[in-house]
Motif scaffolding. Sequence first.
Motif, PDB file in Angstrom:
ATOM      1  N   THR A 222       0.853  -1.181   0.000  1.00  0.00           N
ATOM      2  CA  THR A 222       0.000   0.000   0.000  1.00  0.00           C
ATOM      3  C   THR A 222       0.886   1.226   0.000  1.00  0.00           C
ATOM      4  OG1 THR A 222      -0.072  -0.019   2.414  1.00  0.00           O
ATOM      5  CG2 THR A 222      -1.834  -1.177   1.261  1.00  0.00           C
ATOM      6  N   GLY A 223       0.281   2.376  -0.092  1.00  0.00           N
ATOM      7  CA  GLY A 223       1.053   3.614  -0.095  1.00  0.00           C
ATOM      8  C   GLY A 223       1.788   3.833   1.204  1.00  0.00           C
ATOM      9  N   THR A 224       2.719   4.747   1.181  1.00  0.00           N
ATOM     10  CA  THR A 224       3.488   5.057   2.380  1.00  0.00           C
ATOM     11  C   THR A 224       2.580   5.592   3.466  1.00  0.00           C
ATOM     12  OG1 THR A 224       5.372   5.607   1.007  1.00  0.00           O
ATOM     13  CG2 THR A 224       5.424   6.405   3.275  1.00  0.00           C
ATOM     14  N   ALA A 225       2.701   5.043   4.657  1.00  0.00           N
ATOM     15  CA  ALA A 225       1.861   5.486   5.763  1.00  0.00           C
ATOM     16  C   ALA A 225       2.063   6.971   6.009  1.00  0.00           C
ATOM     17  CB  ALA A 225       2.207   4.700   7.029  1.00  0.00           C
ATOM     18  N   GLY A 226       0.971   7.687   6.119  1.00  0.00           N
ATOM     19  CA  GLY A 226       1.055   9.106   6.397  1.00  0.00           C
ATOM     20  C   GLY A 226       1.083   9.960   5.151  1.00  0.00           C
ATOM     21  N   VAL A 227       1.515   9.426   4.020  1.00  0.00           N
ATOM     22  CA  VAL A 227       1.544  10.194   2.767  1.00  0.00           C
ATOM     23  C   VAL A 227       0.947   9.353   1.649  1.00  0.00           C
ATOM     24  CG1 VAL A 227       3.469  11.710   3.331  1.00  0.00           C
ATOM     25  CG2 VAL A 227       3.935   9.463   2.400  1.00  0.00           C
ATOM     26  N   ALA A 228      -0.031   8.541   1.988  1.00  0.00           N
ATOM     27  CA  ALA A 228      -0.671   7.700   0.985  1.00  0.00           C
ATOM     28  C   ALA A 228      -1.284   8.562  -0.106  1.00  0.00           C
ATOM     29  CB  ALA A 228      -1.745   6.840   1.642  1.00  0.00           C
ATOM     30  N   GLY A 229      -1.257   8.059  -1.296  1.00  0.00           N
ATOM     31  CA  GLY A 229      -1.824   8.782  -2.422  1.00  0.00           C
ATOM     32  C   GLY A 229      -0.833   9.678  -3.122  1.00  0.00           C
ATOM     33  N   THR A 230       0.404   9.736  -2.670  1.00  0.00           N
ATOM     34  CA  THR A 230       1.403  10.596  -3.296  1.00  0.00           C
ATOM     35  C   THR A 230       2.094   9.901  -4.457  1.00  0.00           C
ATOM     36  OG1 THR A 230       3.130   9.830  -1.781  1.00  0.00           O
ATOM     37  CG2 THR A 230       1.835  11.743  -1.094  1.00  0.00           C
ATOM     38  N   GLY A 231       1.887   8.597  -4.588  1.00  0.00           N
ATOM     39  CA  GLY A 231       2.541   7.870  -5.673  1.00  0.00           C
ATOM     40  C   GLY A 231       3.943   7.426  -5.339  1.00  0.00           C
ATOM     41  N   ILE A 232       4.394   7.652  -4.107  1.00  0.00           N
ATOM     42  CA  ILE A 232       5.735   7.238  -3.705  1.00  0.00           C
ATOM     43  C   ILE A 232       5.765   5.720  -3.582  1.00  0.00           C
ATOM     44  CG2 ILE A 232       7.495   7.390  -1.891  1.00  0.00           C
ATOM     45  CD1 ILE A 232       6.418  10.111  -1.175  1.00  0.00           C
ATOM     46  N   ASP A 233       6.839   5.119  -4.079  1.00  0.00           N
ATOM     47  CA  ASP A 233       6.994   3.673  -3.938  1.00  0.00           C
ATOM     48  C   ASP A 233       6.956   3.322  -2.463  1.00  0.00           C
ATOM     49  OD1 ASP A 233       7.906   0.951  -5.012  1.00  0.00           O
ATOM     50  OD2 ASP A 233       9.426   1.410  -3.515  1.00  0.00           O
ATOM     51  N   PRO A 234       6.077   2.393  -2.046  1.00  0.00           N
ATOM     52  CA  PRO A 234       5.929   2.104  -0.613  1.00  0.00           C
ATOM     53  C   PRO A 234       7.192   1.578   0.042  1.00  0.00           C
ATOM     54  CG  PRO A 234       4.732   0.499  -1.948  1.00  0.00           C
ATOM     55  CD  PRO A 234       5.148   1.601  -2.868  1.00  0.00           C
ATOM     56  N   VAL A 235       8.029   0.854  -0.692  1.00  0.00           N
ATOM     57  CA  VAL A 235       9.260   0.332  -0.095  1.00  0.00           C
ATOM     58  C   VAL A 235      10.201   1.481   0.253  1.00  0.00           C
ATOM     59  CG1 VAL A 235      11.246  -1.178  -0.426  1.00  0.00           C
ATOM     60  CG2 VAL A 235       9.021  -1.825  -1.376  1.00  0.00           C
ATOM     61  N   LEU A 236      10.420   2.371  -0.705  1.00  0.00           N
ATOM     62  CA  LEU A 236      11.320   3.497  -0.473  1.00  0.00           C
ATOM     63  C   LEU A 236      10.704   4.511   0.477  1.00  0.00           C
ATOM     64  CD1 LEU A 236      13.869   5.135  -1.077  1.00  0.00           C
ATOM     65  CD2 LEU A 236      12.698   6.047  -3.108  1.00  0.00           C
ATOM     66  N   GLY A 237       9.413   4.796   0.290  1.00  0.00           N
ATOM     67  CA  GLY A 237       8.764   5.821   1.098  1.00  0.00           C
ATOM     68  C   GLY A 237       8.754   5.483   2.571  1.00  0.00           C
ATOM     69  N   ASN A 238       8.368   4.262   2.900  1.00  0.00           N
ATOM     70  CA  ASN A 238       8.350   3.862   4.306  1.00  0.00           C
ATOM     71  C   ASN A 238       9.745   3.837   4.903  1.00  0.00           C
ATOM     72  OD1 ASN A 238       5.528   3.058   5.255  1.00  0.00           O
ATOM     73  ND2 ASN A 238       5.621   2.033   3.277  1.00  0.00           N
ATOM     74  N   LEU A 239      10.753   3.469   4.107  1.00  0.00           N
ATOM     75  CA  LEU A 239      12.127   3.466   4.604  1.00  0.00           C
ATOM     76  C   LEU A 239      12.596   4.882   4.912  1.00  0.00           C
ATOM     77  CD1 LEU A 239      14.690   1.879   5.260  1.00  0.00           C
ATOM     78  CD2 LEU A 239      15.371   2.129   2.852  1.00  0.00           C
ATOM     79  N   LEU A 240      12.215   5.845   4.077  1.00  0.00           N
ATOM     80  CA  LEU A 240      12.614   7.234   4.317  1.00  0.00           C
ATOM     81  C   LEU A 240      11.985   7.764   5.612  1.00  0.00           C
ATOM     82  CD1 LEU A 240      12.390   8.742   0.716  1.00  0.00           C
ATOM     83  CD2 LEU A 240      14.447   8.158   2.005  1.00  0.00           C
ATOM     84  N   VAL A 241      10.714   7.424   5.825  1.00  0.00           N
ATOM     85  CA  VAL A 241      10.061   7.857   7.066  1.00  0.00           C
ATOM     86  C   VAL A 241      10.731   7.205   8.274  1.00  0.00           C
ATOM     87  CG1 VAL A 241       7.915   7.875   8.377  1.00  0.00           C
ATOM     88  CG2 VAL A 241       7.863   8.253   5.906  1.00  0.00           C
ATOM     89  N   LEU A 242      11.005   5.904   8.173  1.00  0.00           N
ATOM     90  CA  LEU A 242      11.656   5.183   9.273  1.00  0.00           C
ATOM     91  C   LEU A 242      13.050   5.740   9.529  1.00  0.00           C
ATOM     92  CD1 LEU A 242      11.476   2.803  11.264  1.00  0.00           C
ATOM     93  CD2 LEU A 242      12.456   1.346   9.478  1.00  0.00           C
ATOM     94  N   ALA A 243      13.772   6.094   8.463  1.00  0.00           N
ATOM     95  CA  ALA A 243      15.115   6.650   8.618  1.00  0.00           C
ATOM     96  C   ALA A 243      15.071   7.997   9.326  1.00  0.00           C
ATOM     97  CB  ALA A 243      15.785   6.790   7.256  1.00  0.00           C
ATOM     98  N   ALA A 244      14.091   8.825   8.978  1.00  0.00           N
ATOM     99  CA  ALA A 244      13.960  10.125   9.646  1.00  0.00           C
ATOM    100  C   ALA A 244      13.676   9.937  11.134  1.00  0.00           C
ATOM    101  CB  ALA A 244      12.845  10.936   8.982  1.00  0.00           C
ATOM    102  N   LEU A 245      12.795   9.002  11.454  1.00  0.00           N
ATOM    103  CA  LEU A 245      12.503   8.706  12.862  1.00  0.00           C
ATOM    104  C   LEU A 245      13.733   8.152  13.568  1.00  0.00           C
ATOM    105  CD1 LEU A 245       8.964   7.092  12.469  1.00  0.00           C
ATOM    106  CD2 LEU A 245       9.491   9.359  13.381  1.00  0.00           C
ATOM    107  N   ALA A 246      14.527   7.336  12.852  1.00  0.00           N
ATOM    108  CA  ALA A 246      15.730   6.753  13.448  1.00  0.00           C
ATOM    109  C   ALA A 246      16.750   7.834  13.808  1.00  0.00           C
ATOM    110  CB  ALA A 246      16.348   5.737  12.493  1.00  0.00           C
TER     111      ALA A 246
END
Length: 261
Positions: A222-246
Amino acid sequence: MSRVTRLRAAVGADWRSFTRRRTAVFFTFFFPVILIVIFGALVRTDPTGGGLFAEPPAYYVPGYLAVVVLFTPLSRLGSEVARHREGNRFEKLATTPLSRGEWLLAQTLVNAIIIGLASLLILVLVVVLTGADIAYSPWLVPYVLVGTVCFCGIGALLGSYTDSQDGAVAASNAIGLPLLFLSETFIALEQLPGWFGPLVNLSPLTYFARGVRAATYPESATGTAGVAGTGIDPVLGNLLVLAALAVVTFAVGAWSIPRTD
């Protein structure tokens, strides 16, 4: 003494400390194995039914990996920081060239090795015991590493503000158990009350679970949690969010470690 030399010495000391504790080594790898045996091999999944574990086995791979990515850093870092505080070790650390950030980084590197080995074991057992048809994606490596950094920072926070080792372990369990089951790991978002949906996005583990699932079981992506519908690849998008939180949790965790006791 260079930074690399300091880190190498700290990593070596922490690794030897871990391997000497045979009980800790055993349960670090035994606990996720038990979960796979119980939920994957004994209970099994029923894709045509409803309720819990109604998805195909591959759907639950992020949940099994989350057990070690979440609990190992929380319990090990929480208890380690608390143990150092009780033994006045941070006062001694302040007299050495090793900074608090470097100490936490060394602890994180050891945890990354431990969790990487445990994750490999989990993937093998999931495939063998449950017959899960997963994609062996290289994205798993950065997800495990970034997830480890994120929860090591949170573990350092717990150890810094609890009053004892027992308190740190209790806090890690109190935080870890709800996150494990309420972050789209074993329980799908559709099975939770509608009002709870936005709260799921507050958990770092949600981004780990969604990203790992998108990488290993693309049919459910599915889309990236929190920014669903933006068309961002879910694998990359979720990793970027997780990296920012990290980055945030690691920095706050390093800052919270006391200079003296």
